[in-house]
Design an enzyme around this catalytic site. Structure first.
Site, PDB file in Angstrom:
ATOM      1  N   GLY A 196       0.818  -1.207   0.000  1.00 51.36           N
ATOM      2  CA  GLY A 196       0.000   0.000   0.000  1.00 51.36           C
ATOM      3  C   GLY A 196       0.853   1.260   0.000  1.00 51.36           C
ATOM      4  O   GLY A 196       1.932   1.313  -0.595  1.00 51.36           O
ATOM      5  N   SER A 197       0.379   2.278   0.690  1.00 49.30           N
ATOM      6  CA  SER A 197       1.035   3.590   0.651  1.00 49.30           C
ATOM      7  C   SER A 197       2.410   3.614   1.291  1.00 49.30           C
ATOM      8  O   SER A 197       3.130   4.604   1.137  1.00 49.30           O
ATOM      9  CB  SER A 197       0.131   4.630   1.326  1.00 49.30           C
ATOM     10  OG  SER A 197      -1.079   4.781   0.614  1.00 49.30           O
TER      11      SER A 197
END
Length: 580
Positions: free
Chosen positions: A299-300
């Site tokens: 993810g981020s």
């Protein structure tokens, strides 16, 4: 002749026994010759066979069990030790004469009488069979007190792990024969395992050793092993991770803490855990060390490395403005959007607010090879140097297979799969100002020579940008703050893939970062898999664990607090940063 006169009797010759004497002498002579011949046969012809048979009954080669090397943490705290135990074995042909006593033996051993008797009868053609392994001392004494012929005790060693499940996944365990099966025990089995010795002994008719005759092979004990793990930090990480798993009703999780200056792993824990001391409860599904085997889309938490590629390209600086209007971006048939339209913002805000639109616009302006090169230099798609069994290299495809949609999804952490150890290693490289050092699970006497994979100025600028993630108002990583220390890190929340698509209610929550931000000493990654509560974001679930673990570790290691004041200036970066 008068009828009263007796006739003269004939003369009787004396009876002779001479032939009997000769016969007896002949018999005795033949017997003596037979005995002499038999003696010659036994002493000369059958000597070797008879000597072997005699040795089999009274002489035996006994094994001297080698002591397995101990495992300690970096401060010499014991993590795995071998304790002496006794094992019960039988010589079935000898024991067969005392089968009536087997019920008493079965009672002491706590086994079924019929099964024990059957086992002995079925092994009459053997001279060695184990009846019980690694019994308690008091039980061994009761067996010895029975005095049964053919029953013997032999000294062995059993592995004991003082920290139990706190170090279970990392250390692994050994088999009943003291052979490493998982974790460090398996990876360094040749180092830890000694070489058994052997000696020739004389035993009596009851099978008891009465004399050592000769040493056949000297025993070589195993060598000790000092790990890089700090047991204090390990306990801290274990406690905080387990608490978070229970509190968030999560499926599993991992924490990895790395010393930025050396590449040593100071803590590595996973949940759910298992206790290697309780062999009866061991289940194969619980063995794996999730920090090195389980893959997840980060993810981020991968966004800082895309930003690093942008800075290295020369197309962006820390003050570059990215226009995220109107709050979404269309790439092919896919639309990426932010929770709120942030408008035109700088890169620090893109990271702090975790803008998918901003990251996609940045990444799509870069050459695919530039992005791939930076992530490859950081170790993605590669095995680390830890040597831990079962470690995965992750999934990171070559840029030649990328399309625009691949770059856009990669910019916010999809289309790439990593392990917690890989992600922690990448953040440690940023914390070491671009020096990538081999990951070590062993204690090092001196920092290894690393490879400069990113410019130091670029990494210093990136650390300054990542501080905004934990300080800027409305940022996603505020709960990762550590009192007295400045933190640079990034949250990550990724939907989990399921049946060819992404689930809308299953997540992986991540926080990764370094501290203290001014002079990074520790890099850590916290991964929580499938938190099952309303708050499932990395900033809500994983960031508090990072704060507790890294904050406690910094204090335990005596790292002084950062100087208070404004966050690090990301403008330390300059136009020469892209030079290698």
């Amino acid at each position: 002749m008068s009828r009263y006169e007796r006739p003269a009797s004939p003369r009787v010759r004396p009876y002779s026994y001479r032939w009997r004497m000769r016969l007896l002498f002949a018999v005795l002579l033949l017997a003596a010759l037979g005995l002499f011949g038999r003696a010659v046969e036994l002493q000369l012809v059958d000597h070797r066979f008879l000597a072997q048979q005699g040795n089999m009954r009274f002489s035996r080669v006994a094994r001297i069990v080698a002591h397995r090397g101990s495992i300690t943490d970096r401060n010499a705290e014991p993590l795995a030790i071998s304790t002496p135990v006794d094992s019960i074995w039988a010589d079935p042909p000898v024991l067969a004469g005392s089968l009536a006593e087997l019920p008493h033996l079965a009672t002491v051993l706590g086994v079924d009488r019929g099964a024990l008797a059957h086992r002995v009868r079925a092994s009459l053609d053997r001279d060695f069979v184990y009846l019980a392994r690694g019994v308690a001392p008091d039980q061994a004494q009761r067996v010895e007190a029975l005095g049964l012929p053919g029953i013997n005790l032999t000294r062995e060693y059993r592995r004991y792990y003082p920290a139990g499940e706190v170090t279970g996944h990392l250390l692994g365990f050994t088999s009943i024969d003291d052979v490493g099966q998982e974790g460090v025990e398996h990876a360094f089995d040749n180092w830890l395992m000694g070489q058994d010795g052997a000696k020739r002994v004389i035993q009596d008719s009851r099978g008891q050793q009465v004399e050592d005759v000769e040493s056949i092979r000297a025993v070589r004990p195993g060598r000790d092993l000092a790990l890089s793990i700090d047991l204090r930090v390990q306990y801290l990480a274990y406690r905080e991770l387990k608490s978070a798993i229970l509190q968030n009703h999560a499926r599993s999780g991992s924490v990895v803490v790395i010393d930025v200056n050396t590449g040593e792993v100071l803590a590595m824990v996973s949940q759910p855990a298992y206790n290697p001391n309780d062999r009866e409860q061991l289940e194969p599904a619980a063995y794996r060390n999730r920090a090195v085997t389980d893959l997840f889309e980060p993810g981020s938490s991968v966004k800082p490395f895309i930003v690093a590629a942008g800075l290295a390209s020369g197309k962006f600086t820390p003050r570059s403005i990215i226009d995220t209007n109107p709050g979404f971006i269309q790439v092919g048939a896919t639309t990426f959007e932010d929770e709120h339209n942030l408008g035109a913002v700088d890169i620090a805000t893109v990271l702090a607010k975790s803008s998918n639109v901003g990251m996609a616009k940045l990444a799509l302006q870069l050459e695919p090879r530039q992005i791939w090169s930076e992530l490859n230099h950081l170790g993605f798609g590669q095995l680390s140097a830890s040597g831990l069994p079962g470690e995965s290299a992750g999934v990171f495809t070559n840029y030649s297979h990328w399309r625009a949609i691949s770059i856009a999804t990669l910019s916010h952490g999809y289309g790439i799969s990593v392990t917690a150890l890989q992600l922690a290693s990448a953040y440690a490289t940023i914390g070491a100002l671009g020096v990538r050092r081999p990951i070590s699970i062993l204690r090092l006497d001196a920092p290894p020579t690393g490879e400069q994979v990113l410019p130091a100025a670029l990494c210093r600028a990136l650390i300054g940008l990542l501080e905004a993630v934990t300080t800027q108002e409305g940022a996603t990583g505020l709960r990762a703050q550590i009192p007295g220390y400045r933190v640079a890190g990034k949250t990550g929340t990724a939907y989990k893939a399921s049946n060819g698509t992404y689930s809308q209610d299953r997540y992986t929550a991540v926080f990764a970062g370094v501290a203290p931000a001014t002079h990074p000493r520790l890099a850590a990654v916290v991964v929580i898999d499938e938190p099952n509560v309303a708050k499932h974001m990395g900033g809500d679930v994983s960031a508090p664990v990072f704060s507790s673990v890294v904050g406690g570790a910094l204090r335990l290691l005596g790292v002084p607090p950062d100087e208070r004041g404004a966050p690090s200036d990301p403008l330390f970066f300059n136009q020469q940063v892209a030079e290698r």
